[in-house]
Write a protein that holds these residues in place. Structure first.
Motif, PDB file in Angstrom:
ATOM      1  N   ALA A  61       0.835  -1.208   0.000  1.00  0.00           N
ATOM      2  CA  ALA A  61       0.000   0.000   0.000  1.00  0.00           C
ATOM      3  C   ALA A  61       0.868   1.255   0.000  1.00  0.00           C
ATOM      4  CB  ALA A  61      -0.932  -0.007   1.206  1.00  0.00           C
ATOM      5  N   TYR A  62       1.954   1.199   0.758  1.00  0.00           N
ATOM      6  CA  TYR A  62       2.879   2.339   0.813  1.00  0.00           C
ATOM      7  C   TYR A  62       3.485   2.598  -0.569  1.00  0.00           C
ATOM      8  CZ  TYR A  62       6.991   5.118   2.037  1.00  0.00           C
ATOM      9  OH  TYR A  62       7.948   6.104   2.097  1.00  0.00           O
ATOM     10  N   GLU A  63       3.960   1.556  -1.226  1.00  0.00           N
ATOM     11  CA  GLU A  63       4.617   1.719  -2.526  1.00  0.00           C
ATOM     12  C   GLU A  63       3.631   2.214  -3.593  1.00  0.00           C
ATOM     13  OE1 GLU A  63       7.746   1.600  -3.251  1.00  0.00           O
ATOM     14  OE2 GLU A  63       8.335   1.055  -1.212  1.00  0.00           O
ATOM     15  N   VAL A  64       2.417   1.683  -3.561  1.00  0.00           N
ATOM     16  CA  VAL A  64       1.411   2.116  -4.535  1.00  0.00           C
ATOM     17  C   VAL A  64       1.112   3.590  -4.377  1.00  0.00           C
ATOM     18  CG1 VAL A  64      -1.019   1.905  -5.206  1.00  0.00           C
ATOM     19  CG2 VAL A  64       0.356  -0.147  -4.873  1.00  0.00           C
ATOM     20  N   MET A  65       0.899   4.040  -3.129  1.00  0.00           N
ATOM     21  CA  MET A  65       0.596   5.453  -2.907  1.00  0.00           C
ATOM     22  C   MET A  65       1.795   6.329  -3.236  1.00  0.00           C
ATOM     23  SD  MET A  65      -1.455   7.845  -2.289  1.00  0.00           S
ATOM     24  CE  MET A  65      -2.945   7.022  -1.682  1.00  0.00           C
ATOM     25  N   GLN A  66       2.998   5.877  -2.920  1.00  0.00           N
ATOM     26  CA  GLN A  66       4.182   6.662  -3.247  1.00  0.00           C
ATOM     27  C   GLN A  66       4.302   6.820  -4.763  1.00  0.00           C
ATOM     28  OE1 GLN A  66       6.432   8.231  -0.896  1.00  0.00           O
ATOM     29  NE2 GLN A  66       6.632   9.276  -2.859  1.00  0.00           N
ATOM     30  N   GLY A  67       3.965   5.775  -5.504  1.00  0.00           N
ATOM     31  CA  GLY A  67       3.993   5.863  -6.962  1.00  0.00           C
ATOM     32  C   GLY A  67       2.955   6.845  -7.486  1.00  0.00           C
ATOM     33  N   ARG A  68       1.767   6.854  -6.881  1.00  0.00           N
ATOM     34  CA  ARG A  68       0.721   7.785  -7.306  1.00  0.00           C
ATOM     35  C   ARG A  68       1.124   9.230  -6.979  1.00  0.00           C
ATOM     36  NH1 ARG A  68      -4.898   6.141  -4.973  1.00  0.00           N
ATOM     37  NH2 ARG A  68      -5.574   7.722  -6.497  1.00  0.00           N
ATOM     38  N   ILE A  69       1.768   9.436  -5.846  1.00  0.00           N
ATOM     39  CA  ILE A  69       2.235  10.778  -5.487  1.00  0.00           C
ATOM     40  C   ILE A  69       3.303  11.245  -6.474  1.00  0.00           C
ATOM     41  CG2 ILE A  69       3.562  12.067  -3.762  1.00  0.00           C
ATOM     42  CD1 ILE A  69       2.062  10.475  -1.606  1.00  0.00           C
TER      43      ILE A  69
END
Length: 326
Positions: A61-69
């Motif tokens: 979840a952290y990596e997915v959101m960091q990618g979206r940011i």
């Protein structure tokens, strides 16, 4: 710059759901004996909000959101660069509304952006600069038929989901059936329109628990609408716009219907600009689209030919194409 714009649209379309507001940052919060990740961002310039991401142990979840940011940060940088080179960018409030609509599937379901913002966005699509174009404090939306939404929602709740203080706008003629919302204290006004023979008649939009204002020949305007994009705030939002030639003929027609001379001139100048752009790309497009236009719109074009010829004095190819329509 046009290549950059095309890349921006392609990457935004592939990104799926857009992050509202500023890109934000990931922050860690502790509570109930556990630690959690939140995205901290600004949905509006003076308001901070947080979006739950997941537990600290949820690395995916952290990596997915960091990618979206990261994608959102890249988009904001490209929009700023395009603005520097003359692309027209609406403000952050417009962005908040369009992002929410995009994420809820409004445009895929058949919602179309019309009015000044549609014209401005067509200039961006063609990489054209026109001094008459300005972003507007009205966001005009339309649908030709019932929106095919996956789940029923309401327009008002969609506006309020932006975390901005939108409220219904009522007037005597609407008899309590709102067709528009506006920010408290003034500012952006969002209004819905739909095809209808009687100008201003109230039309029900049950799939949004809302109403629209009827406008003649919107069935013609909205037929064949196509996917495009709108630049607003730091966002590139995939939306739907009317076909450019239909927008051109409709603006010529609308320039004959208003009692406001300044608004009429603005509509006609926009139509002339779109004509010049499209004829440079395809010299046959004017005659072909003219044959498809309703008779009343064609008559309106004939009545405005003298002024159109003046506006197109420095674009003889477009001027001559209009003269052939006599």
């Amino acid at each position: 710059m046009r290549a950059l714009y095309a890349e921006l649209k392609e990457r935004t379309n592939a990104a799926g759901e857009l992050l509202p507001g500023t890109p934000g940052t990931l922050v860690k919060r502790a509570g109930t004996g556990h630690e959690y990740w939140y995205r901290s961002y600004y949905p509006a310039p003076s308001k901070r909000s947080e979006q739950f991401v997941g537990t600290v142990s949820n690395a995916e979840a952290y990596e997915v959101m960091q990618g979206r940011i990261s994608q959102s940060e890249w988009t904001a940088q490209q929009v700023a660069a395009l603005s520097t080179f003359g692309y027209l960018v609406a403000d952050k409030v417009v962005a908040s509304v369009l992002v929410e609509m995009r994420n809820r599937g409004f445009f895929d379901a058949g919602m179309v952006v019309v009015g000044t913002l549609a014209y401005v966005s067509w200039l961006n699509e063609y990489g054209a600069i026109a001094t008459v174009a300005k972003t507007h404090e009205d966001l005009e939306l339309a649908r030709r038929q019932s929106l095919k939404l996956a789940t029923k929602t309401s327009l008002l709740s969609t506006m309020q989901a932006t975390q901005l203080p939108f409220e219904e706008v009522h007037n005597a003629s609407s008899k309590g059936r709102a067709t528009a919302v506006m920010l408290q204290g003034g500012g952006l006004r969002v209004e819905m329109f739909a095809p209808g023979p009687i100008l201003g008649e109230i039309v029900a939009v049950p799939e949004l628990d809302w109403h629209a204002r009827a406008t003649p020949f919107y069935d013609y305007l909205l037929e064949g609408s196509r996917p495009a994009a709108i630049l607003a705030g730091g966002h590139c939002i995939p939306t739907t716009l009317p076909n450019v030639t239909r927008l051109m003929w409709y603006k010529i027609y609308s320039s004959t219907r208003s009692k406001n001379l300044a608004a009429d001139e603005k509509d006609l100048a926009a139509a002339a600009t779109l004509a010049a752009i499209t004829i440079e790309r395809d010299g046959m497009v004017l005659r072909e689209s003219y044959r498809e236009a309703p008779r009343i719109l064609r008559n309106a074009a004939h009545s405005r030919l003298p002024r159109l010829e003046q506006l197109l004095a420095e674009h003889p190819q477009a001027r001559d194409e209009f003269r052939k329509l006599r």
